[in-house]
Scaffold this motif. Structure first.
Motif, PDB file in Angstrom:
ATOM      1  N   ASN A 116       0.853  -1.198   0.000  1.00 59.27           N
ATOM      2  CA  ASN A 116       0.000   0.000   0.000  1.00 59.27           C
ATOM      3  C   ASN A 116       0.886   1.243   0.000  1.00 59.27           C
ATOM      4  OD1 ASN A 116      -1.842   2.041   0.489  1.00 59.27           O
ATOM      5  ND2 ASN A 116      -3.043   0.863   1.973  1.00 59.27           N
TER       6      ASN A 116
ATOM      7  N   HIS B   1       0.544   4.271  -0.975  1.00 62.74           N
ATOM      8  CA  HIS B   1      -0.020   5.551  -0.566  1.00 62.74           C
ATOM      9  C   HIS B   1       0.007   5.689   0.954  1.00 62.74           C
ATOM     10  CE1 HIS B   1      -3.383   8.752  -1.246  1.00 62.74           C
ATOM     11  NE2 HIS B   1      -2.200   9.290  -1.167  1.00 62.74           N
ATOM     12  N   ALA B   2      -0.410   4.627   1.643  1.00 67.39           N
ATOM     13  CA  ALA B   2      -0.458   4.680   3.107  1.00 67.39           C
ATOM     14  C   ALA B   2       0.948   4.748   3.700  1.00 67.39           C
ATOM     15  CB  ALA B   2      -1.213   3.472   3.649  1.00 67.39           C
TER      16      ALA B   2
ATOM     17  N   ALA C  83       2.240   8.171   3.242  1.00 66.37           N
ATOM     18  CA  ALA C  83       1.610   9.104   4.185  1.00 66.37           C
ATOM     19  C   ALA C  83       2.288   9.043   5.554  1.00 66.37           C
ATOM     20  CB  ALA C  83       0.116   8.797   4.311  1.00 66.37           C
TER      21      ALA C  83
ATOM     22  N   LYS D   6     -13.861  11.379   8.244  1.00 62.35           N
ATOM     23  CA  LYS D   6     -13.179  12.523   7.643  1.00 62.35           C
ATOM     24  C   LYS D   6     -14.178  13.317   6.815  1.00 62.35           C
ATOM     25  CE  LYS D   6      -9.365  10.483   9.060  1.00 62.35           C
ATOM     26  NZ  LYS D   6      -8.643  10.925  10.260  1.00 62.35           N
TER      27      LYS D   6
ATOM     28  N   ASP E 150     -14.626  16.797   4.479  1.00 63.16           N
ATOM     29  CA  ASP E 150     -13.923  17.828   3.702  1.00 63.16           C
ATOM     30  C   ASP E 150     -14.541  19.203   4.012  1.00 63.16           C
ATOM     31  OD1 ASP E 150     -12.306  18.990   1.742  1.00 63.16           O
ATOM     32  OD2 ASP E 150     -13.167  17.853   0.087  1.00 63.16           O
TER      33      ASP E 150
ATOM     34  N   PHE F 120      -7.894  17.635   1.266  1.00 65.49           N
ATOM     35  CA  PHE F 120      -8.559  16.405   1.740  1.00 65.49           C
ATOM     36  C   PHE F 120      -7.774  15.226   1.190  1.00 65.49           C
ATOM     37  CE2 PHE F 120     -12.540  13.673   1.860  1.00 65.49           C
ATOM     38  CZ  PHE F 120     -12.748  13.792   3.225  1.00 65.49           C
TER      39      PHE F 120
ATOM     40  N   PHE G 113      -5.979  11.585   2.076  1.00 69.22           N
ATOM     41  CA  PHE G 113      -5.837  10.453   2.984  1.00 69.22           C
ATOM     42  C   PHE G 113      -5.517   9.210   2.169  1.00 69.22           C
ATOM     43  CE2 PHE G 113      -8.818  13.462   4.722  1.00 69.22           C
ATOM     44  CZ  PHE G 113      -8.351  13.639   6.016  1.00 69.22           C
ATOM     45  N   ALA G 114      -4.718   8.351   2.761  1.00 69.72           N
ATOM     46  CA  ALA G 114      -4.515   7.023   2.178  1.00 69.72           C
ATOM     47  C   ALA G 114      -5.365   6.043   2.975  1.00 69.72           C
ATOM     48  CB  ALA G 114      -3.041   6.645   2.265  1.00 69.72           C
ATOM     49  N   ARG G 115      -5.809   5.002   2.305  1.00 66.91           N
ATOM     50  CA  ARG G 115      -6.715   4.069   2.965  1.00 66.91           C
ATOM     51  C   ARG G 115      -6.003   2.779   3.319  1.00 66.91           C
ATOM     52  NH1 ARG G 115     -12.554   1.684   1.214  1.00 66.91           N
ATOM     53  NH2 ARG G 115     -13.607   2.255   3.129  1.00 66.91           N
TER      54      ARG G 115
ATOM     55  N   TRP H 281      -8.279   5.626   7.675  1.00 69.16           N
ATOM     56  CA  TRP H 281      -7.602   6.620   6.835  1.00 69.16           C
ATOM     57  C   TRP H 281      -6.306   7.076   7.505  1.00 69.16           C
ATOM     58  CZ3 TRP H 281      -9.538   7.021   2.176  1.00 69.16           C
ATOM     59  CH2 TRP H 281     -10.878   6.715   1.973  1.00 69.16           C
ATOM     60  N   VAL H 282      -5.272   7.201   6.694  1.00 65.86           N
ATOM     61  CA  VAL H 282      -4.007   7.758   7.159  1.00 65.86           C
ATOM     62  C   VAL H 282      -3.853   9.122   6.497  1.00 65.86           C
ATOM     63  CG1 VAL H 282      -1.521   7.436   7.322  1.00 65.86           C
ATOM     64  CG2 VAL H 282      -3.041   5.433   7.172  1.00 65.86           C
ATOM     65  N   LYS H 283      -3.707  10.146   7.298  1.00 61.26           N
ATOM     66  CA  LYS H 283      -3.613  11.489   6.736  1.00 61.26           C
ATOM     67  C   LYS H 283      -2.318  11.652   5.943  1.00 61.26           C
ATOM     68  CE  LYS H 283      -3.675  16.380   8.064  1.00 61.26           C
ATOM     69  NZ  LYS H 283      -4.848  16.806   7.286  1.00 61.26           N
ATOM     70  N   VAL H 284      -2.435  12.205   4.751  1.00 59.79           N
ATOM     71  CA  VAL H 284      -1.263  12.575   3.971  1.00 59.79           C
ATOM     72  C   VAL H 284      -0.939  14.025   4.321  1.00 59.79           C
ATOM     73  CG1 VAL H 284      -0.319  12.869   1.657  1.00 59.79           C
ATOM     74  CG2 VAL H 284      -1.979  11.032   2.108  1.00 59.79           C
ATOM     75  N   PRO H 285       0.226  14.272   4.910  1.00 56.27           N
ATOM     76  CA  PRO H 285       0.525  15.656   5.303  1.00 56.27           C
ATOM     77  C   PRO H 285       0.376  16.601   4.104  1.00 56.27           C
ATOM     78  CG  PRO H 285       2.183  14.152   6.167  1.00 56.27           C
ATOM     79  CD  PRO H 285       1.314  13.342   5.246  1.00 56.27           C
TER      80      PRO H 285
END
Lengths: 338, 338, 338
Positions: free
Chosen positions: A77, A79-80, A83, A230, A232, C182, C184-186, C192-196
């Protein structure tokens, strides 16, 4: 702060291909990254950019590792993982404990010593603010409001009486939590009688709420937002709505009163959901869709019609009206002229 | 505060069935009510909940009284009667007269002694604030603004110069009244020239405006909101709009400039109304509808298409495009390939 | 301030028909204008109002001059000329240099002496505010923010760290510029993991942003709004959006992240634009349209369906569903029951 790739691989439990001593100290897109930057590839359409990248390392899936000209952190993963590493490289500044001299804090409010209270912030009577919270400039915290530890109210956030927030909640500027729901009874002459809105708002842990979004208090019982939700910007949550854990709602969407949305749903931007309906867990609503009735099966739902050149659109509408008349047997439509 | 059912029946002129000495002191839903709670039944689908209620009394229609296991207050309009009794049981706290030491009030502003002015509120030069108003924390009241008696600006409300509010108006946090309308003239090269927005905003009595809603000032003449209008959250009212008395507009709806909506209309959430059109009295617009042209007959109007599973929706769109081509005789659509 | 028509004709380079000594000192609509007012005719449907006007002068096209009973200023673009003269007759008050005693300005912020800083405004560390700016009451200007000369932040505007504004920008109350996008990675379990969000917001010159609108900071690179862009109220601009010069976007519209809109586009109210798409220069999007894919040809695009009486609408939908089934050969729709 910089980190060696070996440290990152150990800390996050991922595979590393390439020089373990290479250090990265910030994140950047593939095309703009320099050798001190970490980048990532989540979208296979960017494979060409991968081939040309000068990044210090790229986070990607094993299947892409062979195309990566620089060191790679390999994970299922990307993306995660990206992050998480980005949060390490670009940490949020911790609150700077203390109360700005211009802030107004009620004598009987409970504010932990580790809390940062910004300029022109107001904390009302009996409010309780947990450890390491940020109450940013211009925030208004009503009487009796409860805010869990490590929550961040960036600036100009309004929490009205009856609001309880969990831990690690993040609320962006201009959001209003706990205003009256839109509840009126109608008299015979059309005048409206306000129904007092006496419920509260309960928000779980790890919730994020965007700028200028609004979450109404319940009419009698509470509006509830479960942990991990979350929202927006410019999202409206009506009174007595219940949002299940980890549901995400994109900008400009409105959820009407008393509707219950399950866990892990993803609601696109510009969506409208009617009141008093149920949406089960694991539903995806495409952007701009209208949801008028309950949804009882997980899956993806849509009702948008995308833009067409205007002349074509006019022909489509004209053709559709004709087709609809035929489809309905020509009854009624425009006086039955089918 | 508690009231005997006999007192309530007399005060509100309704029939009572059951013990006149029974006292209630709060409201609750049928299923959660205890014997000190007043509840109500407006929706016949809740008859089963009625049968099991333990409420002290229930407000309902005569037709339902036979199914009520506890005392009943009987009326033709249970929702409105319930609202009135709920307001008695859960009264809004009256303003706490006085000006917070941190507030900034212009020396030539006129603020009645009974007014409550909250922390960090600003009242500009020449503004006039009527008796028993609440100017909540963080409000910005521009120069010359007029606010009628018993009006409540909950918090962080902005009233710009040129705004006049009636009595008993209620405005929720973040609302902005009197910002410039969106008025520009276009030059040949596409550049925009701002048209000065010099009109004001006139708002009648008993108007409620939701959190983060916006009402623009007029371009030359005023934007007008008549008495009894109710606006939900995140509603946009363009310049020179005129809203007739007792019209209600739900959240996330936008009314474009110079449009005139009559009295007693009900506009659903997420609706968009074009500019420079007329909507007559007593029109109901279903949620998410687009109104592009004037409406001259009372009634209910709609244009929403509700969500379908995405595969079905794609087939619908494909089928409709084909039907439209047939409907229009195959002309033009996609190069005439009918 | 009043001006003779001769002065106006010279200053703006337009033709004058009628008494050059006639003076005007304000603007008014044709029907309400008195002989000291300037009015204008841009819409030929108002020709009847022109015939009855008592205005001091009317700005109009040459073709209409013959129908004008009073002096006329004649130009190819009456709306733009009227806007320019109106700005002369109704000038914006210049900022009143100085810092309100209640404001909080960081010692190392750079604020030109000609700047007006209102009550309860906060200017953070290292921020730079150019000459003759207005930082209105309740504004929050984050650390390091840059604001060009002659920019006006009316009241309660939030500019978060990473925001840079050009010159002559006008931002209305409640707008939030630079909040987190907005992103986030899933994770596999739906968390959800926040993407800075570490990008900034770059805004050019002569941009106007409406009340309670929101413009998010970029995820890694900047969100960009080029010079001359005009945004109405309650508009949402997602992270990494790029808006080309002189593009205008009406109220309640949302532009999703990473979308690029060209120059001189006009986007109607209540529009939704998907993320990661491109819209070329000179595109007009009708109000309430959904744009799901890129647009590569200039022109006007639409997808709205306007309101119908509800009974007719229900027949249309029923007829369309039937037509769609026929159109698609009866496959699949509702179990293939075509």
């Amino acid at each position: 702060m910089s980190f060696a790739l070996a440290e990152l691989a150990v800390r996050f439990g991922c595979a590393l291909r390439g020089d373990p001593q290479r250090r990265v100290d910030h994140v950047a897109p593939l095309a703009a990254a320099d050798p001190t930057a970490l980048s990532f590839l989540a979208n296979p359409r960017l494979t060409r950019e991968l081939a040309g990248t000068r990044a210090g390392a790229v986070v990607l899936e094993a299947a892409q590792a062979g195309h990566c000209p620089v060191p790679a952190l390999i994970t299922d993963n990307p993306h995660a993982l990206f992050a998480r590493i980005a949060a390490l490289l670009h940490p949020t500044a911790p609150p700077s404990a203390g109360i700005h001299p211009s802030a107004s804090v009620a004598p009987d409010a409970s504010v932990e010593a580790s809390v940062e209270v910004g300029a022109f912030a107001l904390i009302g009577s009996g409010a309780r603010i947990g450890a390491r919270c940020l109450v940013g400039p211009g925030c208004v915290i009503g009487a009796g409001v409860q805010v869990g530890a490590d929550t961040r109210l960036v600036a100009r956030v309004t929490l009205l009486p009856g609001v309880r927030l969990g831990e690690r909640v993040l609320i962006h500027p201009g959001a209003v939590i706990g205003a009256d729901g839109f509840g009126f009874a109608r008299e015979g002459g059309g005048e409206w009688v306000k129904v007092p809105q006496i419920g509260g708002v309960r928000i779980g842990d790890d919730v994020e709420i965007g700028a200028n979004s609004t979450v109404d208090r319940g009419a009698i019982e509470d509006t509830v937002i479960e942990s991990g939700v979350k929202l927006d910007n410019l999202v409206q949550i009506g009174h007595n709505v219940h949002l299940g854990a980890h549901t995400a709602i994109a900008g400009c969407t409105g959820i009407s009163g008393s509707t219950r949305i399950g866990a892990r749903c993803m609601v696109g931007g510009g969506v409208g959901v009617a009141g008093h309906i149920q949406i089960c867990d694991d539903v995806v609503i495409a952007g701009r869709t209208t949801v008028s009735g309950s949804i009882r099966e997980p899956g993806t739902y849509a009702s948008l019609w995308s833009a067409e050149p205007i002349a074509r659109w006019k022909r489509i509408v004209a053709g559709l009206k004709l087709a609809a008349r035929r489809g309905s047997g020509g009854r009624g439509e425009r006086g039955g002229a089918g």
